[in-house]
Design a protein around this motif. Structure first.
Motif, PDB file in Angstrom:
ATOM      1  N   VAL A   7     -56.079 -46.941  29.297  1.00 42.67           N
ATOM      2  CA  VAL A   7     -56.307 -46.825  27.864  1.00 42.67           C
ATOM      3  C   VAL A   7     -56.237 -46.025  26.535  1.00 42.67           C
ATOM      4  CG1 VAL A   7     -55.478 -47.790  25.589  1.00 42.67           C
ATOM      5  CG2 VAL A   7     -55.614 -48.923  27.775  1.00 42.67           C
ATOM      6  N   ASP A   8     -55.546 -44.615  26.425  1.00 46.35           N
ATOM      7  CA  ASP A   8     -55.879 -43.552  25.616  1.00 46.35           C
ATOM      8  C   ASP A   8     -54.455 -43.665  23.995  1.00 46.35           C
ATOM      9  OD1 ASP A   8     -53.060 -42.675  26.624  1.00 46.35           O
ATOM     10  OD2 ASP A   8     -54.023 -41.248  27.923  1.00 46.35           O
ATOM     11  N   ALA A  14     -53.080 -49.205  18.578  1.00 43.41           N
ATOM     12  CA  ALA A  14     -54.622 -49.773  17.959  1.00 43.41           C
ATOM     13  C   ALA A  14     -55.761 -48.492  18.213  1.00 43.41           C
ATOM     14  CB  ALA A  14     -54.906 -51.402  18.437  1.00 43.41           C
ATOM     15  N   LEU A  15     -55.844 -48.155  19.223  1.00 42.02           N
ATOM     16  CA  LEU A  15     -56.619 -47.478  19.317  1.00 42.02           C
ATOM     17  C   LEU A  15     -57.041 -45.422  18.515  1.00 42.02           C
ATOM     18  CD1 LEU A  15     -59.297 -46.271  20.595  1.00 42.02           C
ATOM     19  CD2 LEU A  15     -57.363 -45.504  22.052  1.00 42.02           C
ATOM     20  N   LEU A  16     -55.139 -45.575  18.016  1.00 43.87           N
ATOM     21  CA  LEU A  16     -54.577 -44.684  18.084  1.00 43.87           C
ATOM     22  C   LEU A  16     -54.868 -44.957  16.459  1.00 43.87           C
ATOM     23  CD1 LEU A  16     -53.738 -40.901  17.257  1.00 43.87           C
ATOM     24  CD2 LEU A  16     -51.444 -42.363  16.628  1.00 43.87           C
ATOM     25  N   ALA A  17     -54.827 -45.838  15.525  1.00 41.50           N
ATOM     26  CA  ALA A  17     -55.448 -46.437  14.086  1.00 41.50           C
ATOM     27  C   ALA A  17     -56.601 -46.987  13.996  1.00 41.50           C
ATOM     28  CB  ALA A  17     -54.635 -47.320  13.612  1.00 41.50           C
ATOM     29  N   ALA A  18     -57.250 -46.657  14.900  1.00 44.29           N
ATOM     30  CA  ALA A  18     -58.722 -45.670  14.686  1.00 44.29           C
ATOM     31  C   ALA A  18     -59.040 -45.185  14.346  1.00 44.29           C
ATOM     32  CB  ALA A  18     -59.319 -47.324  15.687  1.00 44.29           C
ATOM     33  N   GLU A  37     -60.489 -32.404  13.364  1.00 46.00           N
ATOM     34  CA  GLU A  37     -59.563 -32.821  14.422  1.00 46.00           C
ATOM     35  C   GLU A  37     -60.473 -33.410  15.499  1.00 46.00           C
ATOM     36  OE1 GLU A  37     -59.427 -29.623  18.718  1.00 46.00           O
ATOM     37  OE2 GLU A  37     -60.005 -28.305  16.752  1.00 46.00           O
ATOM     38  N   LEU A  38     -58.942 -34.284  15.888  1.00 46.43           N
ATOM     39  CA  LEU A  38     -59.282 -35.310  17.239  1.00 46.43           C
ATOM     40  C   LEU A  38     -59.907 -34.397  18.753  1.00 46.43           C
ATOM     41  CD1 LEU A  38     -57.001 -37.792  16.946  1.00 46.43           C
ATOM     42  CD2 LEU A  38     -59.801 -38.661  16.730  1.00 46.43           C
ATOM     43  N   PHE A  39     -61.150 -35.091  19.526  1.00 46.22           N
ATOM     44  CA  PHE A  39     -61.382 -34.355  20.558  1.00 46.22           C
ATOM     45  C   PHE A  39     -60.818 -35.526  21.642  1.00 46.22           C
ATOM     46  CE2 PHE A  39     -64.026 -34.127  24.262  1.00 46.22           C
ATOM     47  CZ  PHE A  39     -63.781 -32.701  24.455  1.00 46.22           C
ATOM     48  N   GLY A  40     -59.731 -34.978  22.431  1.00 40.63           N
ATOM     49  CA  GLY A  40     -59.577 -35.198  23.682  1.00 40.63           C
ATOM     50  C   GLY A  40     -58.894 -36.321  23.060  1.00 40.63           C
ATOM     51  N   LYS A  41     -58.617 -38.092  23.710  1.00 41.63           N
ATOM     52  CA  LYS A  41     -57.672 -39.030  23.397  1.00 41.63           C
ATOM     53  C   LYS A  41     -58.092 -40.517  23.966  1.00 41.63           C
ATOM     54  CE  LYS A  41     -55.761 -37.504  27.324  1.00 41.63           C
ATOM     55  NZ  LYS A  41     -54.494 -37.682  28.615  1.00 41.63           N
ATOM     56  N   GLY A  42     -59.119 -40.748  23.228  1.00 40.03           N
ATOM     57  CA  GLY A  42     -60.340 -41.700  22.824  1.00 40.03           C
ATOM     58  C   GLY A  42     -60.666 -42.524  24.121  1.00 40.03           C
ATOM     59  N   VAL A 155     -65.215 -51.724  23.758  1.00 41.00           N
ATOM     60  CA  VAL A 155     -65.042 -50.937  22.971  1.00 41.00           C
ATOM     61  C   VAL A 155     -64.390 -50.131  22.153  1.00 41.00           C
ATOM     62  CG1 VAL A 155     -68.141 -51.718  22.216  1.00 41.00           C
ATOM     63  CG2 VAL A 155     -67.042 -49.569  23.546  1.00 41.00           C
ATOM     64  N   PHE A 156     -64.200 -49.370  20.855  1.00 45.02           N
ATOM     65  CA  PHE A 156     -63.247 -47.791  21.014  1.00 45.02           C
ATOM     66  C   PHE A 156     -63.820 -46.949  20.923  1.00 45.02           C
ATOM     67  CE2 PHE A 156     -59.471 -49.928  18.964  1.00 45.02           C
ATOM     68  CZ  PHE A 156     -59.159 -50.815  20.238  1.00 45.02           C
ATOM     69  N   ILE A 157     -63.697 -45.627  21.576  1.00 45.29           N
ATOM     70  CA  ILE A 157     -64.660 -44.673  21.773  1.00 45.29           C
ATOM     71  C   ILE A 157     -63.531 -44.042  21.049  1.00 45.29           C
ATOM     72  CG2 ILE A 157     -66.001 -42.468  22.998  1.00 45.29           C
ATOM     73  CD1 ILE A 157     -67.854 -45.366  22.719  1.00 45.29           C
ATOM     74  N   ASN A 158     -64.173 -42.954  20.779  1.00 47.24           N
ATOM     75  CA  ASN A 158     -63.572 -41.486  19.526  1.00 47.24           C
ATOM     76  C   ASN A 158     -63.985 -40.336  18.894  1.00 47.24           C
ATOM     77  OD1 ASN A 158     -60.418 -42.681  19.480  1.00 47.24           O
ATOM     78  ND2 ASN A 158     -61.976 -44.398  17.796  1.00 47.24           N
TER      79      ASN A 158
END
Length: 214
Positions: A7-8, A14-18, A37-42, A155-158
């Motif tokens: 999932v990314d 939900a992951l993007l919103a977090a 900036e965001l690094f990676g795709k979560g 867990v979500f990782i960002n």
């Protein structure tokens, strides 16, 4: 065992919103500065019930190297997580980021530190409720024990970067890291641009060959 779900940001709202939560980005900006900036795709790291995998103590810097400060990581608890629940709360060694990058070796949970030198007895657990977020430095030593509860522990990782920082290489095992490190010394980096979540991307003054996440 399952460790990371497939999932990314492109498959989970939900992951993007977090990753773009205003309060979260306020803290990221306070740490990294105005251009983020965001690094990676979560990632969604998942511990199965009744013995879900442990993640040995490690630094995120084992998997990524950067030209600047590197990625600021966040971990979002998706369920209540505690020692009482015995479902694998995150453990950290306070102040360990000051050591800089430390040598890692291959373990059953990918790259990890020598457990004889860096054991969970030196770490403190961070318990939390669903929705709580932990921010940690790329060289902060952290990990988690087995999930011995009867419920899954996701867990979500960002991860976030200063917009002028560049990832030099990525690797998931010791051999790949050694090879990537050698290649990085021989070749100029080719930046992979993440989505800007605060500020703007400064003009580098040179033409980069750029790759985008897709």
């Amino acid at each position: 065992q399952i460790m990371v779900l497939g999932v990314d940001y492109y498959t989970s709202a939900a992951l993007l919103a977090a990753s773009t939560d205003k309060t979260c980005l306020d803290i990221c900006e306070a740490i990294l500065g105005p251009d983020v900036e965001l690094f990676g795709k979560g990632q969604i790291v998942y511990k199965e019930p009744v013995g879900g995998h442990a993640k040995f103590l490690h630094q995120d810097g084992a998997y990524f190297a950067f030209s600047g400060e590197g990625a600021l990581g966040t971990l979002n608890y998706c369920v209540d997580t505690s020692l009482a629940l015995d479902n694998g709360p995150l453990h950290v060694i306070p102040g360990s980021h000051r050591h800089g990058y430390l040598p890692h070796f291959d373990t059953e949970s990918h790259l990890g530190l020598d457990p004889k030198e860096w054991s969970f007895e030196k770490a403190i657990p961070i318990e939390g409720h669903a929705g709580d977020t932990i921010f940690f430095h790329i060289h902060c030593i952290h990990g988690s024990k087995y999930n011995n509860s009867t419920e899954p522990r996701p867990v979500f990782i960002n991860r976030y970067l200063q917009a002028n920082d560049v990832c030099l290489y990525q690797a998931a095992n010791a051999k790949a890291r050694a090879e990537a490190e050698k290649l990085a010394k021989e070749n100029a980096p080719q930046p992979v641009l993440g989505y800007m979540v605060r500020g703007r991307r400064p003009f580098a003054g040179k033409a980069w060959q750029v790759k985008f996440f897709h």
